[in-house]
Design a protein around this motif. Structure first.
Motif, PDB file in Angstrom:
ATOM      1  N   PHE A 171       0.621  -1.594  -0.033  1.00 26.48           N
ATOM      2  CA  PHE A 171       0.054   0.152   0.204  1.00 26.48           C
ATOM      3  C   PHE A 171       0.712   1.193   0.251  1.00 26.48           C
ATOM      4  O   PHE A 171       0.685   2.612  -0.780  1.00 26.48           O
ATOM      5  N   LEU A 172       1.642   1.097   0.672  1.00 30.30           N
ATOM      6  CA  LEU A 172       2.610   2.659   0.945  1.00 30.30           C
ATOM      7  C   LEU A 172       3.157   2.667  -0.524  1.00 30.30           C
ATOM      8  O   LEU A 172       3.910   3.982  -0.458  1.00 30.30           O
ATOM      9  N   ALA A 173       3.979   1.223  -0.938  1.00 26.25           N
ATOM     10  CA  ALA A 173       4.650   1.594  -2.076  1.00 26.25           C
ATOM     11  C   ALA A 173       3.750   1.916  -3.314  1.00 26.25           C
ATOM     12  O   ALA A 173       4.537   3.216  -4.208  1.00 26.25           O
ATOM     13  N   ILE A 174       2.175   1.578  -3.817  1.00 28.07           N
ATOM     14  CA  ILE A 174       1.761   2.297  -4.630  1.00 28.07           C
ATOM     15  C   ILE A 174       0.991   3.910  -4.533  1.00 28.07           C
ATOM     16  O   ILE A 174       1.387   4.306  -5.539  1.00 28.07           O
ATOM     17  N   GLY A 182       5.763  11.215  -1.417  1.00 30.49           N
ATOM     18  CA  GLY A 182       5.450  10.671  -1.983  1.00 30.49           C
ATOM     19  C   GLY A 182       6.809   9.630  -2.157  1.00 30.49           C
ATOM     20  O   GLY A 182       6.691   8.726  -1.926  1.00 30.49           O
ATOM     21  N   ILE A 183       8.372  10.212  -1.946  1.00 26.36           N
ATOM     22  CA  ILE A 183       9.042  10.278  -1.735  1.00 26.36           C
ATOM     23  C   ILE A 183       9.612   9.394  -0.449  1.00 26.36           C
ATOM     24  O   ILE A 183      10.075   8.056   0.010  1.00 26.36           O
ATOM     25  N   VAL A 184       9.354   9.091   0.750  1.00 26.75           N
ATOM     26  CA  VAL A 184       9.105   9.559   1.675  1.00 26.75           C
ATOM     27  C   VAL A 184       8.153   7.715   2.286  1.00 26.75           C
ATOM     28  O   VAL A 184       8.475   7.377   2.731  1.00 26.75           O
ATOM     29  N   THR A 185       7.286   7.960   1.420  1.00 25.75           N
ATOM     30  CA  THR A 185       6.020   6.969   1.260  1.00 25.75           C
ATOM     31  C   THR A 185       6.253   5.970   0.808  1.00 25.75           C
ATOM     32  O   THR A 185       6.136   4.724   1.725  1.00 25.75           O
ATOM     33  N   PHE A 186       6.606   6.222  -0.560  1.00 24.27           N
ATOM     34  CA  PHE A 186       7.318   4.792  -1.131  1.00 24.27           C
ATOM     35  C   PHE A 186       8.845   4.327  -0.311  1.00 24.27           C
ATOM     36  O   PHE A 186       8.388   3.280  -0.154  1.00 24.27           O
ATOM     37  N   ALA A 189       8.180   2.044   3.073  1.00 26.99           N
ATOM     38  CA  ALA A 189       7.424   0.400   2.250  1.00 26.99           C
ATOM     39  C   ALA A 189       8.435  -0.662   2.648  1.00 26.99           C
ATOM     40  O   ALA A 189       7.666  -1.750   3.178  1.00 26.99           O
ATOM     41  N   PHE A 190       9.222  -0.314   2.889  1.00 29.43           N
ATOM     42  CA  PHE A 190      10.713  -0.987   3.049  1.00 29.43           C
ATOM     43  C   PHE A 190      10.229  -1.345   4.289  1.00 29.43           C
ATOM     44  O   PHE A 190      12.124  -2.179   4.630  1.00 29.43           O
ATOM     45  N   LEU A 191      11.116  -0.358   5.245  1.00 27.25           N
ATOM     46  CA  LEU A 191      11.000  -0.389   6.626  1.00 27.25           C
ATOM     47  C   LEU A 191       9.950  -1.592   7.965  1.00 27.25           C
ATOM     48  O   LEU A 191       8.959  -2.175   7.011  1.00 27.25           O
ATOM     49  N   ASP A 221       7.163   0.795  10.014  1.00 23.24           N
ATOM     50  CA  ASP A 221       5.747   2.178   8.749  1.00 23.24           C
ATOM     51  C   ASP A 221       5.326   3.454   8.984  1.00 23.24           C
ATOM     52  O   ASP A 221       4.980   4.325   7.975  1.00 23.24           O
ATOM     53  N   LYS A 222       5.386   3.295  10.064  1.00 21.34           N
ATOM     54  CA  LYS A 222       4.493   4.504  10.302  1.00 21.34           C
ATOM     55  C   LYS A 222       4.782   5.909   9.954  1.00 21.34           C
ATOM     56  O   LYS A 222       3.693   6.693   9.456  1.00 21.34           O
ATOM     57  N   ILE A 223       5.686   6.214   9.653  1.00 23.36           N
ATOM     58  CA  ILE A 223       6.056   7.065   9.383  1.00 23.36           C
ATOM     59  C   ILE A 223       5.737   7.292   7.582  1.00 23.36           C
ATOM     60  O   ILE A 223       5.710   8.897   7.622  1.00 23.36           O
ATOM     61  N   GLY A 224       5.546   6.646   7.355  1.00 27.92           N
ATOM     62  CA  GLY A 224       4.747   6.784   5.861  1.00 27.92           C
ATOM     63  C   GLY A 224       3.498   6.587   5.444  1.00 27.92           C
ATOM     64  O   GLY A 224       2.554   7.693   4.783  1.00 27.92           O
ATOM     65  N   PHE A 225       2.765   6.679   7.006  1.00 27.44           N
ATOM     66  CA  PHE A 225       1.580   6.436   6.686  1.00 27.44           C
ATOM     67  C   PHE A 225       1.449   8.222   7.455  1.00 27.44           C
ATOM     68  O   PHE A 225      -0.084   8.657   7.259  1.00 27.44           O
ATOM     69  N   SER A 226       2.604   8.544   8.767  1.00 27.46           N
ATOM     70  CA  SER A 226       1.845   9.693   8.897  1.00 27.46           C
ATOM     71  C   SER A 226       2.071  10.863   7.580  1.00 27.46           C
ATOM     72  O   SER A 226       1.473  11.878   7.993  1.00 27.46           O
TER      73      SER A 226
END
Length: 147
Positions: free
Chosen positions: A19-22, A64-68, A71-73, A78-83
């Protein structure tokens, strides 16, 4: 060969990571579209009073880059990506809501609701999805002859 690579990538990322990668790729592309060919700023006057949409596009690109990358964390980190993923659509929803409140853009209420539901709501929901689903219930024992 391609299916094996896709399975390995899915196993590496997991459900939350996919989900985070997409979402990360989508946000980055959305930001690049503002950078390359900015649309009109109807309803975004709150943002454009600070700086133009080309500058605001970097919010989407960096998010977008941080979220992507998140995804590999590992799960939990991975909460940082959702935040970070929820920030740009929230900013846009606030801008459109302000445009409705000030009477500048009556359609902005619908756009704000769209950002709040299809972006913020989905991201908030995905952040609560567990990585692994509950296993299926065991099959009942088969009847047989007791010896």
């Amino acid at each position: 060969m391609g299916c094996r690579a896709a399975r390995r990538l899915y196993k590496t990322l997991g459900r939350r990571g996919c989900f985070l990668a997409i979402a990360g790729v989508g946000k980055t592309c959305w930001g690049i579209s503002f950078l390359v060919d900015p649309p009109n700023d109807r309803g975004l006057r709150l943002l454009t009073e600070v700086c133009n949409l080309r500058h605001w596009s970097w919010l989407w690109i960096v998010a977008g880059i941080v979220t992507f990358c998140s995804a590999f964390l590992p799960i939990g980190r991975d909460k940082i990506g959702f935040s970070v993923a929820i920030v740009p659509p929230t900013v846009w929803a606030i801008a459109y809501t302000a445009a409705v409140a000030s009477g500048q853009y009556s359609r902005g209420g619908f756009v704000a609701l769209w950002y709040l539901t299809s972006h913020c709501g989905v991201i908030a929901w995905a952040s609560t999805v567990p990585e692994y689903s509950v296993p299926r219930a065991p099959r009942p024992a088969r009847r047989g002859k007791a010896t």
